[in-house]
Design a protein around this motif. Structure first.
Motif, PDB file in Angstrom:
ATOM      1  N   CYS A 187     -11.147 -15.195   6.385  1.00  0.00           N
ATOM      2  CA  CYS A 187     -11.841 -14.772   7.612  1.00  0.00           C
ATOM      3  C   CYS A 187     -11.058 -15.106   8.872  1.00  0.00           C
ATOM      4  O   CYS A 187     -11.251 -14.467   9.903  1.00  0.00           O
ATOM      5  N   THR A 188     -10.155 -16.089   8.832  1.00  0.00           N
ATOM      6  CA  THR A 188      -9.394 -16.446  10.028  1.00  0.00           C
ATOM      7  C   THR A 188      -8.030 -15.768  10.088  1.00  0.00           C
ATOM      8  O   THR A 188      -7.367 -15.845  11.109  1.00  0.00           O
ATOM      9  N   VAL A 189      -7.601 -15.124   9.028  1.00  0.00           N
ATOM     10  CA  VAL A 189      -6.305 -14.469   9.022  1.00  0.00           C
ATOM     11  C   VAL A 189      -6.375 -13.075   9.667  1.00  0.00           C
ATOM     12  O   VAL A 189      -5.360 -12.468   9.956  1.00  0.00           O
ATOM     13  N   ALA A 190      -7.572 -12.589   9.945  1.00  0.00           N
ATOM     14  CA  ALA A 190      -7.751 -11.237  10.483  1.00  0.00           C
ATOM     15  C   ALA A 190      -6.900 -10.956  11.726  1.00  0.00           C
ATOM     16  O   ALA A 190      -6.273  -9.896  11.803  1.00  0.00           O
ATOM     17  N   PRO A 191      -6.824 -11.861  12.730  1.00  0.00           N
ATOM     18  CA  PRO A 191      -5.993 -11.553  13.899  1.00  0.00           C
ATOM     19  C   PRO A 191      -4.508 -11.372  13.544  1.00  0.00           C
ATOM     20  O   PRO A 191      -3.823 -10.546  14.133  1.00  0.00           O
ATOM     21  N   LEU A 192      -4.031 -12.140  12.577  1.00  0.00           N
ATOM     22  CA  LEU A 192      -2.640 -11.984  12.149  1.00  0.00           C
ATOM     23  C   LEU A 192      -2.444 -10.644  11.466  1.00  0.00           C
ATOM     24  O   LEU A 192      -1.483  -9.918  11.738  1.00  0.00           O
ATOM     25  N   LEU A 193      -3.365 -10.276  10.587  1.00  0.00           N
ATOM     26  CA  LEU A 193      -3.263  -8.997   9.888  1.00  0.00           C
ATOM     27  C   LEU A 193      -3.403  -7.822  10.853  1.00  0.00           C
ATOM     28  O   LEU A 193      -2.860  -6.744  10.604  1.00  0.00           O
ATOM     29  N   ALA A 194      -4.104  -8.016  11.963  1.00  0.00           N
ATOM     30  CA  ALA A 194      -4.335  -6.928  12.921  1.00  0.00           C
ATOM     31  C   ALA A 194      -3.141  -6.664  13.821  1.00  0.00           C
ATOM     32  O   ALA A 194      -3.104  -5.657  14.517  1.00  0.00           O
ATOM     33  N   ASP A 195      -2.132  -7.531  13.806  1.00  0.00           N
ATOM     34  CA  ASP A 195      -0.982  -7.407  14.718  1.00  0.00           C
ATOM     35  C   ASP A 195       0.156  -6.596  14.106  1.00  0.00           C
ATOM     36  O   ASP A 195       1.327  -6.861  14.357  1.00  0.00           O
ATOM     37  N   VAL A 196      -0.186  -5.592  13.308  1.00  0.00           N
ATOM     38  CA  VAL A 196       0.811  -4.784  12.593  1.00  0.00           C
ATOM     39  C   VAL A 196       1.734  -4.059  13.556  1.00  0.00           C
ATOM     40  O   VAL A 196       2.947  -4.002  13.344  1.00  0.00           O
ATOM     41  N   GLY A 197       1.190  -3.493  14.623  1.00  0.00           N
ATOM     42  CA  GLY A 197       1.986  -2.698  15.556  1.00  0.00           C
ATOM     43  C   GLY A 197       3.154  -3.457  16.147  1.00  0.00           C
ATOM     44  O   GLY A 197       4.200  -2.883  16.427  1.00  0.00           O
ATOM     45  N   GLU A 242       8.658   9.939  11.328  1.00  0.00           N
ATOM     46  CA  GLU A 242       8.768  10.240  12.757  1.00  0.00           C
ATOM     47  C   GLU A 242       8.757  11.744  13.000  1.00  0.00           C
ATOM     48  O   GLU A 242       8.122  12.221  13.940  1.00  0.00           O
ATOM     49  N   GLU A 243       9.465  12.494  12.151  1.00  0.00           N
ATOM     50  CA  GLU A 243       9.506  13.951  12.291  1.00  0.00           C
ATOM     51  C   GLU A 243       8.125  14.578  12.092  1.00  0.00           C
ATOM     52  O   GLU A 243       7.784  15.558  12.744  1.00  0.00           O
ATOM     53  N   SER A 244       7.335  14.022  11.188  1.00  0.00           N
ATOM     54  CA  SER A 244       6.007  14.579  10.904  1.00  0.00           C
ATOM     55  C   SER A 244       5.022  14.301  12.035  1.00  0.00           C
ATOM     56  O   SER A 244       4.014  14.984  12.160  1.00  0.00           O
ATOM     57  N   GLY A 245       5.310  13.273  12.847  1.00  0.00           N
ATOM     58  CA  GLY A 245       4.418  12.920  13.939  1.00  0.00           C
ATOM     59  C   GLY A 245       3.186  12.165  13.499  1.00  0.00           C
ATOM     60  O   GLY A 245       2.316  11.863  14.311  1.00  0.00           O
ATOM     61  N   GLU A 246       3.089  11.865  12.216  1.00  0.00           N
ATOM     62  CA  GLU A 246       1.933  11.126  11.704  1.00  0.00           C
ATOM     63  C   GLU A 246       2.256   9.637  11.621  1.00  0.00           C
ATOM     64  O   GLU A 246       3.409   9.249  11.509  1.00  0.00           O
ATOM     65  N   ARG A 247       1.204   8.844  11.648  1.00  0.00           N
ATOM     66  CA  ARG A 247       1.360   7.396  11.526  1.00  0.00           C
ATOM     67  C   ARG A 247       1.141   7.016  10.075  1.00  0.00           C
ATOM     68  O   ARG A 247       0.169   7.444   9.459  1.00  0.00           O
ATOM     69  N   ASP A 248       2.032   6.220   9.527  1.00  0.00           N
ATOM     70  CA  ASP A 248       1.921   5.764   8.143  1.00  0.00           C
ATOM     71  C   ASP A 248       1.768   4.246   8.167  1.00  0.00           C
ATOM     72  O   ASP A 248       2.751   3.517   8.274  1.00  0.00           O
ATOM     73  N   THR A 249       0.523   3.768   8.073  1.00  0.00           N
ATOM     74  CA  THR A 249       0.285   2.335   8.186  1.00  0.00           C
ATOM     75  C   THR A 249       0.879   1.549   7.025  1.00  0.00           C
ATOM     76  O   THR A 249       1.342   0.437   7.216  1.00  0.00           O
ATOM     77  N   GLU A 250       0.901   2.135   5.839  1.00  0.00           N
ATOM     78  CA  GLU A 250       1.508   1.420   4.703  1.00  0.00           C
ATOM     79  C   GLU A 250       3.001   1.234   4.948  1.00  0.00           C
ATOM     80  O   GLU A 250       3.558   0.184   4.661  1.00  0.00           O
ATOM     81  N   PHE A 251       3.645   2.251   5.500  1.00  0.00           N
ATOM     82  CA  PHE A 251       5.073   2.133   5.818  1.00  0.00           C
ATOM     83  C   PHE A 251       5.281   1.035   6.865  1.00  0.00           C
ATOM     84  O   PHE A 251       6.209   0.241   6.746  1.00  0.00           O
ATOM     85  N   GLU A 252       4.406   0.987   7.881  1.00  0.00           N
ATOM     86  CA  GLU A 252       4.508  -0.071   8.885  1.00  0.00           C
ATOM     87  C   GLU A 252       4.355  -1.442   8.243  1.00  0.00           C
ATOM     88  O   GLU A 252       5.096  -2.372   8.545  1.00  0.00           O
TER      89      GLU A 252
END
Length: 188
Positions: A53-63, A124-134
């Motif tokens: 429950c406390t790791v959520a802020p770390l996991l949310a900083d993907v960008g 990048e060419e597709s213009g879509e966001r791939d969160t798993e790739f990030e």
């Protein structure tokens, strides 16, 4: 840590990312004439114990890449029935290590990097966001760091194919834990 990092204009996570990546760190951003340590081939590692429950802020900083620079594992705080009689081994590092990789591992690292760059370009060419790739953007670097750590622990300055394979297992376990913890925190 995360309450501090959530404050406006706080640079805590930025400094942690810099330290883990071997970038310059210091206080030059806080006052004129502040101290700044020049980066000279270093990486910082640290262990932080967090509940799902406390790791959520770390996991949310993907960008910004914070969780991609971390390894995640679950540990259970149960004490052993009996303690070992012999003293536990200690690891003493008395010199600076610059770890390199055997040629076969260097080739594999290059191939993985090339595949990743092709995928990044396609996304990048597709213009879509791939969160798993990030999320997976630092896997290869993490595996390099862990393999190098295995070599250092063994007193070597050359990481072997076995170090690379074991590091892959460890990084894979981290990914699985991160996925479980991510699912656990999103359910809260």
């Amino acid at each position: 840590l995360f309450k501090l990092a959530a404050q406006p204009s706080n640079t805590t996570l930025e400094i942690l990312r810099s330290a883990v990546s071997g970038a310059p760190i210091g206080t030059a951003n806080s006052i004129a004439g502040g101290r700044r340590r020049k980066a000279t081939n270093y990486n910082v590692g640290f262990c932080i114990g967090l509940q799902p429950c406390t790791v959520a802020p770390l996991l949310a900083d993907v960008g910004r890449g914070t969780p991609q620079r971390a390894l995640f594992f679950r540990a259970f705080a149960s004490l052993p029935e009996a303690w070992p009689q012999a003293p536990m081994p200690t690891i003493g590092v008395s010199r600076q290590f610059v770890v390199s990789f055997v040629p076969a591992v260097r080739d594999e690292i290059r191939r993985a990097h090339d595949v990743r760059e092709r995928l990044r370009h396609e996304i990048e060419e597709s213009g879509e966001r791939d969160t798993e790739f990030e999320w997976r953007s630092h896997d290869n670097v993490q595996q390099c760091k862990v393999a190098a750590l295995f070599a250092v622990i063994d007193g070597r300055d050359m990481a072997t194919a076995d170090d690379w394979a074991m590091a892959g297992i460890l990084v894979g376990a981290s990914i699985a834990t991160r996925v479980l913890d991510g699912a656990a925190t999103s359910a809260l």
